[in-house]
Design an enzyme around this catalytic site. Structure first.
Site, PDB file in Angstrom:
ATOM      1  CD  GLU A 263     -11.133   0.233  12.107  1.00  0.00           C
ATOM      2  OE1 GLU A 263     -12.302   0.464  11.734  1.00  0.00           O
ATOM      3  OE2 GLU A 263     -10.611   0.783  13.091  1.00  0.00           O
TER       4      GLU A 263
ATOM      5  CG  LEU B 293      -2.021  -1.052   1.247  1.00  0.00           C
ATOM      6  CD1 LEU B 293      -2.842  -0.920   2.517  1.00  0.00           C
ATOM      7  CD2 LEU B 293      -2.921  -0.956   0.020  1.00  0.00           C
ATOM      8  N   GLY B 294       1.970   1.263   0.663  1.00  0.00           N
ATOM      9  CA  GLY B 294       2.772   2.475   0.730  1.00  0.00           C
ATOM     10  C   GLY B 294       3.828   2.361   1.808  1.00  0.00           C
TER      11      GLY B 294
ATOM     12  CG  ASP C 173       2.237  13.195  10.242  1.00  0.00           C
ATOM     13  OD1 ASP C 173       2.094  14.318   9.717  1.00  0.00           O
ATOM     14  OD2 ASP C 173       2.588  12.197   9.603  1.00  0.00           O
TER      15      ASP C 173
ATOM     16  N   GLY D 230       6.492   4.852   4.748  1.00  0.00           N
ATOM     17  CA  GLY D 230       6.887   6.087   5.407  1.00  0.00           C
ATOM     18  C   GLY D 230       8.310   5.932   5.892  1.00  0.00           C
TER      19      GLY D 230
ATOM     20  CG  MET E 100       9.402   5.582  11.819  1.00  0.00           C
ATOM     21  SD  MET E 100      10.973   5.070  12.529  1.00  0.00           S
ATOM     22  CE  MET E 100      11.967   6.469  12.107  1.00  0.00           C
TER      23      MET E 100
ATOM     24  CB  VAL F   8       1.390   0.371   4.941  1.00  0.00           C
ATOM     25  CG1 VAL F   8      -0.023   0.005   5.378  1.00  0.00           C
ATOM     26  CG2 VAL F   8       2.006   1.368   5.913  1.00  0.00           C
TER      27      VAL F   8
ATOM     28  CG  ASP G 130      -0.415   6.270  10.129  1.00  0.00           C
ATOM     29  OD1 ASP G 130      -0.554   5.059  10.329  1.00  0.00           O
ATOM     30  OD2 ASP G 130      -0.044   6.738   9.047  1.00  0.00           O
TER      31      ASP G 130
ATOM     32  CG  ASN H 154      -1.826  10.544   8.732  1.00  0.00           C
ATOM     33  OD1 ASN H 154      -1.686   9.619   7.945  1.00  0.00           O
ATOM     34  ND2 ASN H 154      -0.806  11.148   9.305  1.00  0.00           N
TER      35      ASN H 154
END
Length: 384
Positions: A116, A37-38, A166, A40, A42, A45, A184, A171
């Site tokens: 979730e 999915l993507g 953030d 960041g 850290m 996902v 997040d 988000n």
């Protein structure tokens, strides 16, 4: 169909790392990883599919670590420890407007979260699809009230002083059933060392949504979250990205009423207070902001219903088709990850019940033989 090592996430077996971006679908313990999915700073996902006796379920799996993030080995260990700590905190959070963290796995150098999955659109994506139309003011107020309630819950959670750090238009998600979900919470943002938050030029979060004092090097507090919520309110009311309206020399936004004639001077004042450059002049708590936004929502207003209608109306058909196709490709692997339970026939249930009853009766005779004799004698006619 891609191959991936199967991992039992409930045992001590060391998990194999995910492939960077495929091949998918693949197995990961009781999950089928549907797609990437993507990512960041850290971690990365993934969308995951699993099954239980109630049916199929989709989750989000977050893996700590991103090879493209530049951290030293000591920083990586420190960040992972914070990732694990924040996972424990977010598992304890339970609020209808906060995406849930269901479980976490920490084995060796591998850390994962299972969260979730929200079937819907992010705030920024929905606004971009609506352009040039504006979101109705009551609906914008409803959304901000929902987020403010979530922030109040987190800020007051067990007196721990938690903050989001953030809160952005990426988000916040809207589900197809009209739920507002903040995602997040306290994961990537809290993994940075606390001492770095007081150093100049080191900022947690995206610059556009970062409060001025934090951008200047101050440690963020709950008022920084409220500044970001003010930005979201402006974004919802104006239907445009705030970035295009920020003056470099004087970083302030025009009043929403200049872009949306439906916005009153009273709402302008609320947004201006939330976005005040001095945190002492902002709303000091999420509850304070919630108290002034709630009266903007008409009595009896069906916010979730209106939001659901909007999300479903703008949900792109081609994207839905692509999403459903990826899940369909992953479904054949479910039998390997979660074998279908064998049906339990009524005959077996009846036989087990009879055997259990006979066993209980026999055990009673063995343990208390005298009591049964006296009981029989008491009901037998003709005995003295």
């Amino acid at each position: 169909m891609g191959k991936c090592h199967r991992v039992d996430m409930t045992t001590g077996k060391q998990p194999e790392p995910f492939p960077a971006q495929g091949p998918f679908p693949c197995l990961f313990g009781p999950y089928v990883i549907v797609n990437y999915l993507g990512e960041g700073g850290m971690g990365r996902v993934y969308l995951a599919l699993t099954r239980d006796r109630h049916g199929e379920h989709l989750f989000v799996v977050k893996r700590f670590g991103n090879p493209r993030a530049r951290f030293t080995p000591p920083q990586i260990l420190e960040n992972q420890a914070r990732f694990q700590h924040e996972a424990d905190i977010t598992k304890a959070l339970s609020h209808p407007c906060i995406a849930r963290t269901f479980t976490s796995v920490h084995q060796g150098q591998a850390s994962y979260l299972v969260q979730e999955f929200i079937h819907g659109l992010t705030l920024d994506y929905l606004i971009s699809l609506m352009n040039p139309q504006r979101m109705p003011v009551p609906l914008a107020a409803h959304i901000v009230a929902q987020i403010a309630g979530a922030l109040h819950y987190v800020h007051e959670f067990h007196g721990m002083g938690l903050i989001h750090r953030d809160l952005t238009a990426e988000n916040v998600m809207f589900s197809r059933t009209g739920e507002v979900k903040v995602i997040d919470f306290g994961i990537a943002k809290a993994t940075l060392l606390d001492e770095t938050l007081t150093k100049p030029n080191i900022v947690v979060g995206k610059p556009l949504w970062t409060a001025p004092e934090v951008a200047g090097g101050a440690k963020p507090d709950r008022r920084a979250d409220l500044y970001a919520l003010g930005m979201l309110f402006w974004h919802l009311l104006c239907g445009e990205n705030p970035e295009g309206h920020l003056d470099i020399e004087k970083p302030s936004l025009p009043s929403p009423s200049t872009l949306n004639s439906e916005v009153s001077a009273h709402i302008d004042a609320i947004v201006a207070k939330a976005l005040h450059s001095n945190p002492k002049h902002r709303f000091q708590t999420a509850q304070e902001l919630l108290d002034v936004v709630s009266p903007l929502i008409p009595e009896g207003y069906q916010g979730p219903k209106e939001l659901a209608r909007l999300v479903v109306g703008y949900d792109v058909v081609r994207e839905m088709e692509y999403f459903n196709a990826r899940v369909a490709e992953a479904r054949p692997l479910l039998e390997q990850a979660c074998p279908t339970p064998k049906p339990f026939s009524r005959r077996k249930v009846f036989l087990i019940a009879i055997i259990s009853a006979v066993a209980a009766l026999a055990l009673g005779f063995l343990l208390f033989p005298g009591s049964h004799v006296h009981s029989v004698a008491a009901i037998t006619p003709g005995r003295p």
